[in-house]
Structure formats: structure tokens, C-alpha cells
Design a protein around this motif. Structure first.
Motif, PDB file in Angstrom:
ATOM      1  N   SER A 197       0.834  -1.208   0.000  1.00 33.81           N
ATOM      2  CA  SER A 197       0.000   0.000   0.000  1.00 33.81           C
ATOM      3  C   SER A 197       0.867   1.256   0.000  1.00 33.81           C
ATOM      4  O   SER A 197       0.563   2.233  -0.683  1.00 33.81           O
ATOM      5  CB  SER A 197      -0.920   0.012   1.220  1.00 33.81           C
TER       6      SER A 197
ATOM      7  N   ILE B 264      -5.342   1.579   2.120  1.00 38.04           N
ATOM      8  CA  ILE B 264      -5.251   1.851   3.540  1.00 38.04           C
ATOM      9  C   ILE B 264      -3.967   1.242   4.099  1.00 38.04           C
ATOM     10  O   ILE B 264      -3.689   0.070   3.919  1.00 38.04           O
ATOM     11  CB  ILE B 264      -6.456   1.252   4.281  1.00 38.04           C
TER      12      ILE B 264
ATOM     13  N   THR C 115      -5.392  -4.575   3.916  1.00 40.40           N
ATOM     14  CA  THR C 115      -5.990  -4.486   2.593  1.00 40.40           C
ATOM     15  C   THR C 115      -6.666  -5.800   2.265  1.00 40.40           C
ATOM     16  O   THR C 115      -6.018  -6.775   1.960  1.00 40.40           O
ATOM     17  CB  THR C 115      -4.914  -4.215   1.529  1.00 40.40           C
TER      18      THR C 115
ATOM     19  N   ASP D   6      -3.778  -3.692  -6.063  1.00 41.03           N
ATOM     20  CA  ASP D   6      -3.212  -3.948  -4.743  1.00 41.03           C
ATOM     21  C   ASP D   6      -3.914  -5.173  -4.191  1.00 41.03           C
ATOM     22  O   ASP D   6      -4.971  -5.080  -3.601  1.00 41.03           O
ATOM     23  CB  ASP D   6      -3.444  -2.729  -3.840  1.00 41.03           C
TER      24      ASP D   6
HETATM   25 MG    MG Z   1      -1.862  -3.009   2.170  1.00 43.81          MG
END
Ligand code: MG
Ligand code: GDP
Ligand code: K
Length: 297
Positions: A20, A33, A41, A60
Motif C-alpha cells: 500500500s 489503507i 488491505t 493492490d
Molecule cells: Mg496493504
């Protein structure tokens, strides 16, 4: 101008290796986040990077771990499925933590996949440069990586080299998203993630990852620059609900306040945030809940 390139790049790696952080650094906006706890995540978040050379759509991924519940199995499946469809995989590792069982598990999962894999050695700010070569050696023994790139996602060291190397292997292609778009995630999801992040931030160890957030309603007030958001925080146990509310409701208030600040920044308008807490035993293994939370469709 050279021909425009574009493609989809999956970010994978154990929890907390910095996926992230890297995406946020590259995209320059807080779309994923971050937390110093594992597995923040949970859903796939797309971040879109656009410059004159082309466009990179980052996925992600929630990560590949040995599954321990139904939710865990879904996460592994989501992550692995995503890898078949992308143009490139960035496998992030934490050079300070070194090569661990989690990395080996991921490498095993990569073996059937044809997509080029870049080994991205993150957190180089945390180790002596001399420690890198032996570590690279260890990884190379397990897999033949297309590129090996040491970076610090936090400090931004070598991230521009990483971008260049990504563009080097992306195919010529169209611009999938407008250049001012950084994510295609519904705002509701991001809003829920902000709340979950603040819960994790403020409760530390007492509330593990058994917390989920659902945005029940999100609507703009007629003729006013105010968005009303109603959200429910689900915990697995009654005791957790108590902790979350805090003495005189102080903790929940703080969660709401911090989340609201982030939301106002994201949405550019005033937010009225209404938070509820519900106890839902064993939600992780309940199909219905998973569906409601968007892990299933
Ligand atoms: Mg993450
Ligand atoms: P993810 O779970 O892989 O998405 O990891 P995060 O991006 O949430 O990062 C986990 C923790 O590692 C956070 O506390 C980050 O600030 C920290 N972190 C990420 N990248 C770096 C880095 O390059 N150097 C250092 N020192 N810390 C980092
Ligand atoms: K994390």
C-alpha cells in the motif's frame, strides 16, 4: 512522443511488506489503507498512474497466505486469479524481515504463472547495503525473476527506476482511465476502509482483524454540501463491542472523528458520520456476510 503504453500490474507480497505504501507513493494520494498491522488491505484496490509514457493500473491484491478460514480461501483465490490476467507482477518483499515462510508460499503459487515477475526489495532504508546481495541470492535460488529492484517505498528511493522498468515491459495500449482518476473503487468501499483503518489504529491489539465495516447509506443532502454516511462496524464478540465503544463512548467518537477528517479530504465536502456497532459471531465464515461485504458476488 513515443507510443503510449498501458497495462495492469499486480502488487503481491506478505502483509506489511509495503504494498500500500508503494502504491500510495506512486499514485500520490491515499487510496490504499496503510497500517502497521497485517492484512489491512482485504479487497483489491486499483490505483492508476498516468504520465506521458503511459498508464499503469495497479492492483493492490489482498495477498496470498495459507488460508485459515473461508475468507482466507477467498483472498488466496482472488489474488491468484488476478495474477493470470495482469501484464506484470510486482512481488514485494521486506529486506529487513528477510526471506520467510510467507515468501516461500507465494513463490510456490507463482510457479504455474507465465506473467513476468519483478522482485521488489522494499525497505532498503532499514538495512545496510551489503546485506542486499546475499538476500537477492536467496530469492534467485527459488525463482527466476524478470527484474530485481531494491526500493524504499516509504522514502521514495528508486521508485522512479521501478516505474521505468515497468514501462519497459508494458505493451503499447490505450489509456484505460482519465488521467485524473486514481482509483475505480466505489467511494463507499474507501469510506468503509477509512473507518476500519481508524478502528485498527485506535484499538491496537484488543481488536484483531475480526472487524468489518459496512456502509449502509451514503447520500448527499438536498441543496447542501453535506454527505450523510451511516455505517455499521461488525465485531465477533460482545467484549470487543465494549472496547470499541470505550468509556462514555470516547473511543467510538474518536474513530468517527478521525475517519470523518479523511473522508472530508477525499470527498471534498462536509460529512455527517453515523456509526453503529453490531456483534455478529463468526462473520468470517458466514457466506451471507461475505456477500454483503462484497467479498462474493
Ligand atoms: Mg496493504
Ligand atoms: P502492506 O500490508 O504490504 O500493504 O504494507 P503497508 O504499505 O501497509 O506497510 C506496512 C508498514 O511498513 C507500514 O508501517 C509502513 O509505513 C512500513 N513501510 C512500508 N514501506 C517501507 C519502507 O520502504 N521503509 C520503511 N522503513 N517502512 C516501510
Ligand atoms: K498492512
Amino acid at each position: 512522443m513515443s507510443n503510449f503504453k498501458s497495462g495492469f500490474v499486480a502488487l503481491i507480497g506478505r502483509p506489511n511488506v509495503g504494498k500500500s505504501t508503494l502504491m500510495n507513493h506512486v499514485i500520490g494520494q491515499k487510496v490504499a489503507i496503510m497500517s502497521d498491522k497485517a492484512q489491512t488491505t482485504r479487497n483489491k484496490i486499483q490505483g492508476v498512474y498516468t504520465d506521458n509514457d503511459g498508464q499503469i493500473v495497479f492492483l493492490d491484491t489482498p495477498g496470498i497466505h495459507r488460508p485459515q478460514s473461508k475468507l482466507g480461501e477467498i483472498l488466496v483465490k482472488t489474488a491468484t486469479d488476478a495474477l493470470e490476467e495482469v501484464d506484470m507482477i510486482l512481488f514485494l518483499v521486506d529486506v529487513e524481515a528477510g526471506l520467510g515462510a510467507g515468501d516461500r508460499f507465494i513463490i510456490e503459487n507463482l510457479k504455474g504463472i507465465e506473467t513476468p515477475v519483478y522482485l521488489v526489495l522494499n525497505k532498503i532504508d532499514r538495512v545496510h547495503p551489503e546485506a542486499l546481495l546475499p538476500l537477492i541470492d536467496q530469492y534467485q535460488k527459488l525463482y527466476s525473476f524478470t527484474e530485481i529492484v531494491p526500493i524504499s517505498a516509504l522514502q521514495g528511493n528508486n521508485t522512479s527506476t521501478l516505474l521505468e522498468l515497468i514501462f519497459k515491459r508494458l505493451p503499447e495500449g490505450p489509456q484505460f482511465y482519465p488521467s485524473d482518476q486514481v482509483t475505480d473503487h466505489p467511494e463507499r468501499f474507501i469510506v468503509a476502509e477509512f473507518i476500519r483503518e481508524k478502528v485498527l489504529e485506535l484499538t491496537r491489539e484488543e481488536i484483531p482483524h475480526s472487524v468489518a465495516v459496512v456502509v449502509d447509506q451514503m447520500s448527499e443532502r438536498e441543496g447542501q454540501d453535506i454527505i450523510d454516511i451511516y455505517a455499521t462496524i461488525f465485531t465477533e464478540r460482545k467484549s470487543q463491542k465494549g472496547i470499541l465503544i470505550g468509556k462514555n463512548g470516547v473511543l467510538l467518537k474518536e474513530v468517527g472523528k478521525r475517519a470523518r477528517i479523511e473522508m472530508e479530504r477525499l470527498l471534498g465536502s462536509k460529512i455527517y458520520l453515523n456509526l453503529w456497532i453490531k456483534v455478529k459471531k463468526d462473520w468470517r465464515n458466514e457466506e451471507m456476510m461475505l456477500r454483503q461485504l462484497g467479498y462474493r458476488d
